[in-house]
Design a protein around this motif. Structure first.
Motif, PDB file in Angstrom:
ATOM      1  N   ILE A 142     -47.242 -73.445  -2.628  1.00  0.00           N
ATOM      2  CA  ILE A 142     -46.242 -72.577  -2.018  1.00  0.00           C
ATOM      3  C   ILE A 142     -46.754 -72.238  -0.616  1.00  0.00           C
ATOM      4  CG2 ILE A 142     -47.179 -70.416  -2.959  1.00  0.00           C
ATOM      5  CD1 ILE A 142     -43.433 -71.167  -2.612  1.00  0.00           C
ATOM      6  N   TYR A 143     -45.848 -72.159   0.345  1.00  0.00           N
ATOM      7  CA  TYR A 143     -46.201 -71.944   1.743  1.00  0.00           C
ATOM      8  C   TYR A 143     -45.803 -70.558   2.221  1.00  0.00           C
ATOM      9  CZ  TYR A 143     -46.803 -77.003   2.132  1.00  0.00           C
ATOM     10  OH  TYR A 143     -47.235 -78.285   1.973  1.00  0.00           O
ATOM     11  N   PHE A 144     -46.435 -70.151   3.331  1.00  0.00           N
ATOM     12  CA  PHE A 144     -46.094 -68.919   4.033  1.00  0.00           C
ATOM     13  C   PHE A 144     -46.727 -68.984   5.408  1.00  0.00           C
ATOM     14  CE2 PHE A 144     -49.977 -68.292   1.717  1.00  0.00           C
ATOM     15  CZ  PHE A 144     -50.784 -67.465   2.488  1.00  0.00           C
ATOM     16  N   ASN A 145     -46.338 -68.087   6.304  1.00  0.00           N
ATOM     17  CA  ASN A 145     -46.905 -68.060   7.650  1.00  0.00           C
ATOM     18  C   ASN A 145     -47.693 -66.780   7.849  1.00  0.00           C
ATOM     19  OD1 ASN A 145     -45.650 -70.467   8.270  1.00  0.00           O
ATOM     20  ND2 ASN A 145     -43.885 -69.479   9.193  1.00  0.00           N
TER      21      ASN A 145
ATOM     22  N   THR B  72     -50.586 -78.475  15.734  1.00  0.00           N
ATOM     23  CA  THR B  72     -50.357 -78.321  14.302  1.00  0.00           C
ATOM     24  C   THR B  72     -51.469 -77.439  13.753  1.00  0.00           C
ATOM     25  OG1 THR B  72     -49.370 -80.505  14.149  1.00  0.00           O
ATOM     26  CG2 THR B  72     -50.200 -79.557  12.106  1.00  0.00           C
ATOM     27  N   ARG B  73     -51.104 -76.291  13.217  1.00  0.00           N
ATOM     28  CA  ARG B  73     -52.093 -75.386  12.626  1.00  0.00           C
ATOM     29  C   ARG B  73     -51.678 -75.121  11.191  1.00  0.00           C
ATOM     30  NH1 ARG B  73     -51.367 -72.516  17.768  1.00  0.00           N
ATOM     31  NH2 ARG B  73     -53.101 -73.096  19.090  1.00  0.00           N
ATOM     32  N   HIS B  74     -52.460 -75.632  10.283  1.00  0.00           N
ATOM     33  CA  HIS B  74     -52.139 -75.486   8.867  1.00  0.00           C
ATOM     34  C   HIS B  74     -53.426 -75.442   8.069  1.00  0.00           C
ATOM     35  CE1 HIS B  74     -50.166 -75.995   5.007  1.00  0.00           C
ATOM     36  NE2 HIS B  74     -51.060 -76.925   4.740  1.00  0.00           N
ATOM     37  N   PHE B  75     -53.486 -74.513   7.124  1.00  0.00           N
ATOM     38  CA  PHE B  75     -54.615 -74.406   6.216  1.00  0.00           C
ATOM     39  C   PHE B  75     -54.078 -74.202   4.816  1.00  0.00           C
ATOM     40  CE2 PHE B  75     -55.986 -72.846  10.302  1.00  0.00           C
ATOM     41  CZ  PHE B  75     -57.167 -73.543  10.507  1.00  0.00           C
ATOM     42  N   ALA B  76     -54.703 -74.833   3.846  1.00  0.00           N
ATOM     43  CA  ALA B  76     -54.331 -74.628   2.441  1.00  0.00           C
ATOM     44  C   ALA B  76     -55.504 -73.977   1.735  1.00  0.00           C
ATOM     45  CB  ALA B  76     -53.981 -75.955   1.769  1.00  0.00           C
ATOM     46  N   PHE B  77     -55.225 -72.917   0.995  1.00  0.00           N
ATOM     47  CA  PHE B  77     -56.240 -72.225   0.214  1.00  0.00           C
ATOM     48  C   PHE B  77     -56.178 -72.706  -1.226  1.00  0.00           C
ATOM     49  CE2 PHE B  77     -55.171 -69.237   3.644  1.00  0.00           C
ATOM     50  CZ  PHE B  77     -56.432 -69.052   4.183  1.00  0.00           C
ATOM     51  N   HIS B  78     -57.327 -73.075  -1.749  1.00  0.00           N
ATOM     52  CA  HIS B  78     -57.415 -73.517  -3.140  1.00  0.00           C
ATOM     53  C   HIS B  78     -57.304 -72.295  -4.051  1.00  0.00           C
ATOM     54  CE1 HIS B  78     -58.528 -75.722  -6.634  1.00  0.00           C
ATOM     55  NE2 HIS B  78     -59.687 -75.126  -6.762  1.00  0.00           N
ATOM     56  N   CYS B  79     -56.369 -72.333  -5.001  1.00  0.00           N
ATOM     57  CA  CYS B  79     -56.124 -71.223  -5.923  1.00  0.00           C
ATOM     58  C   CYS B  79     -55.960 -71.763  -7.347  1.00  0.00           C
ATOM     59  CB  CYS B  79     -54.831 -70.491  -5.543  1.00  0.00           C
ATOM     60  SG  CYS B  79     -54.826 -69.766  -3.904  1.00  0.00           S
ATOM     61  N   ASP B  80     -55.860 -70.867  -8.301  1.00  0.00           N
ATOM     62  CA  ASP B  80     -55.566 -71.249  -9.682  1.00  0.00           C
ATOM     63  C   ASP B  80     -54.083 -71.568  -9.828  1.00  0.00           C
ATOM     64  OD1 ASP B  80     -58.129 -70.928 -10.821  1.00  0.00           O
ATOM     65  OD2 ASP B  80     -57.802 -68.770 -11.047  1.00  0.00           O
ATOM     66  N   LYS B  81     -53.784 -72.538 -10.670  1.00  0.00           N
ATOM     67  CA  LYS B  81     -52.402 -72.927 -10.945  1.00  0.00           C
ATOM     68  C   LYS B  81     -51.594 -71.738 -11.452  1.00  0.00           C
ATOM     69  CE  LYS B  81     -51.404 -74.980 -14.751  1.00  0.00           C
ATOM     70  NZ  LYS B  81     -51.259 -75.864 -15.892  1.00  0.00           N
ATOM     71  N   ASP B  82     -52.151 -70.947 -12.362  1.00  0.00           N
ATOM     72  CA  ASP B  82     -51.422 -69.810 -12.919  1.00  0.00           C
ATOM     73  C   ASP B  82     -51.057 -68.789 -11.843  1.00  0.00           C
ATOM     74  OD1 ASP B  82     -51.377 -70.853 -15.464  1.00  0.00           O
ATOM     75  OD2 ASP B  82     -53.183 -69.786 -16.102  1.00  0.00           O
TER      76      ASP B  82
ATOM     77  N   ASN C 100     -49.018 -69.364  12.038  1.00  0.00           N
ATOM     78  CA  ASN C 100     -49.757 -70.471  11.455  1.00  0.00           C
ATOM     79  C   ASN C 100     -49.249 -70.729  10.038  1.00  0.00           C
ATOM     80  OD1 ASN C 100     -51.728 -70.989  13.610  1.00  0.00           O
ATOM     81  ND2 ASN C 100     -52.435 -68.933  13.112  1.00  0.00           N
ATOM     82  N   SER C 101     -49.107 -71.989   9.700  1.00  0.00           N
ATOM     83  CA  SER C 101     -48.645 -72.378   8.371  1.00  0.00           C
ATOM     84  C   SER C 101     -49.804 -72.307   7.388  1.00  0.00           C
ATOM     85  CB  SER C 101     -48.090 -73.809   8.423  1.00  0.00           C
ATOM     86  OG  SER C 101     -47.862 -74.301   7.134  1.00  0.00           O
ATOM     87  N   LEU C 102     -49.620 -71.511   6.326  1.00  0.00           N
ATOM     88  CA  LEU C 102     -50.637 -71.358   5.288  1.00  0.00           C
ATOM     89  C   LEU C 102     -50.045 -71.794   3.962  1.00  0.00           C
ATOM     90  CD1 LEU C 102     -52.037 -67.864   6.301  1.00  0.00           C
ATOM     91  CD2 LEU C 102     -52.843 -70.114   7.020  1.00  0.00           C
ATOM     92  N   GLU C 103     -50.922 -72.143   3.035  1.00  0.00           N
ATOM     93  CA  GLU C 103     -50.474 -72.688   1.757  1.00  0.00           C
ATOM     94  C   GLU C 103     -51.429 -72.253   0.655  1.00  0.00           C
ATOM     95  OE1 GLU C 103     -49.918 -77.275   0.020  1.00  0.00           O
ATOM     96  OE2 GLU C 103     -50.663 -76.927   2.044  1.00  0.00           O
ATOM     97  N   PHE C 104     -50.878 -71.852  -0.477  1.00  0.00           N
ATOM     98  CA  PHE C 104     -51.657 -71.697  -1.711  1.00  0.00           C
ATOM     99  C   PHE C 104     -51.454 -72.985  -2.487  1.00  0.00           C
ATOM    100  CE2 PHE C 104     -50.834 -66.853  -1.646  1.00  0.00           C
ATOM    101  CZ  PHE C 104     -52.006 -66.615  -0.942  1.00  0.00           C
ATOM    102  N   LEU C 105     -52.537 -73.645  -2.913  1.00  0.00           N
ATOM    103  CA  LEU C 105     -52.462 -74.944  -3.561  1.00  0.00           C
ATOM    104  C   LEU C 105     -53.390 -74.993  -4.761  1.00  0.00           C
ATOM    105  CD1 LEU C 105     -52.284 -78.383  -2.005  1.00  0.00           C
ATOM    106  CD2 LEU C 105     -54.260 -77.912  -3.436  1.00  0.00           C
ATOM    107  N   ALA C 106     -52.926 -75.644  -5.820  1.00  0.00           N
ATOM    108  CA  ALA C 106     -53.765 -75.890  -6.999  1.00  0.00           C
ATOM    109  C   ALA C 106     -53.574 -77.329  -7.440  1.00  0.00           C
ATOM    110  CB  ALA C 106     -53.383 -74.948  -8.144  1.00  0.00           C
ATOM    111  N   LEU C 107     -54.679 -77.999  -7.697  1.00  0.00           N
ATOM    112  CA  LEU C 107     -54.596 -79.354  -8.233  1.00  0.00           C
ATOM    113  C   LEU C 107     -54.102 -79.291  -9.671  1.00  0.00           C
ATOM    114  CD1 LEU C 107     -57.912 -80.836  -6.832  1.00  0.00           C
ATOM    115  CD2 LEU C 107     -55.588 -81.216  -6.000  1.00  0.00           C
ATOM    116  N   LEU C 108     -53.327 -80.294 -10.062  1.00  0.00           N
ATOM    117  CA  LEU C 108     -52.795 -80.368 -11.418  1.00  0.00           C
ATOM    118  C   LEU C 108     -53.489 -81.466 -12.198  1.00  0.00           C
ATOM    119  CD1 LEU C 108     -48.994 -80.126 -10.549  1.00  0.00           C
ATOM    120  CD2 LEU C 108     -50.453 -78.308 -11.463  1.00  0.00           C
ATOM    121  N   ASP C 109     -53.521 -81.292 -13.506  1.00  0.00           N
ATOM    122  CA  ASP C 109     -54.017 -82.359 -14.370  1.00  0.00           C
ATOM    123  C   ASP C 109     -53.001 -83.495 -14.361  1.00  0.00           C
ATOM    124  OD1 ASP C 109     -56.281 -80.896 -15.106  1.00  0.00           O
ATOM    125  OD2 ASP C 109     -55.228 -79.931 -16.766  1.00  0.00           O
TER     126      ASP C 109
END
Length: 151
Positions: free
Chosen positions: A113-116, A64-74, A121-130
């Motif tokens: 949102i995901y992409f390879n 399993t190879r997956h990384f999520a990058f922390h980004c802005d919600k906008d 490798n599975s990659l992800e842009f992620l933002a925490l929500l209020d």
């Protein structure tokens, strides 16, 4: 655009033993466990929610190879899909249902949102929500999250 790595995932041979090690020895905190998928998400540092470690029980030696990058919600809501498509990358949501609209993980809450990458490798842009976590809502669209959070 990318602020850092939000999460990474590793394989473990026994999920319960791995959870015990990472929580009792290293002091991480359980964020969410999914028994049916044999995965646990642990916060680092404990309860901080600034980064996460995913533990995936894999007994058949599949990596399993997956990384999520922390980004802005906008960025995720308004630019990520175009950015990926402009770079000839195919965005997909967590459900892999053909939609390219970001989805909300209500147990965190976060939007992603995901992409390879070119190696698959599975990659992800992620933002925490209020807002407070609402695990009972599962994975849903941002519009549904806003509607549920308002009620």
């Amino acid at each position: 655009m990318i602020k850092g790595i939000y999460e990474t995932h590793i394989q473990v041979s026994n999920l319960e033993k791995a959870i015990a090690f990472y929580t009792q020895v290293l002091g991480l905190t359980i964020g969410h466990v999914e028994d049916e998928r044999r995965v646990a998400f642990l916060y680092m540092p404990a309860n901080d929610k600034t980064s996460m470690l995913g533990l995936w029980e894999e007994t058949n030696n599949v990596h399993t190879r997956h990384f999520a990058f922390h980004c802005d919600k906008d960025f995720i809501l308004h630019q990520a899909v175009d950015f990926l498509q402009n770079h000839k990358l195919q965005p997909y949501n967590f459900l892999k249902d053909g939609s390219v609209q970001p989805m909300v993980f209500s147990w965190m809450p976060a939007i992603a949102i995901y992409f390879n990458d070119p190696d698959g490798n599975s990659l992800e842009f992620l933002a925490l929500l209020d807002g407070k976590p609402q695990p009972n809502l599962g994975v849903l669209s941002y519009e549904d999250w806003l509607a549920q959070s308002a009620s």
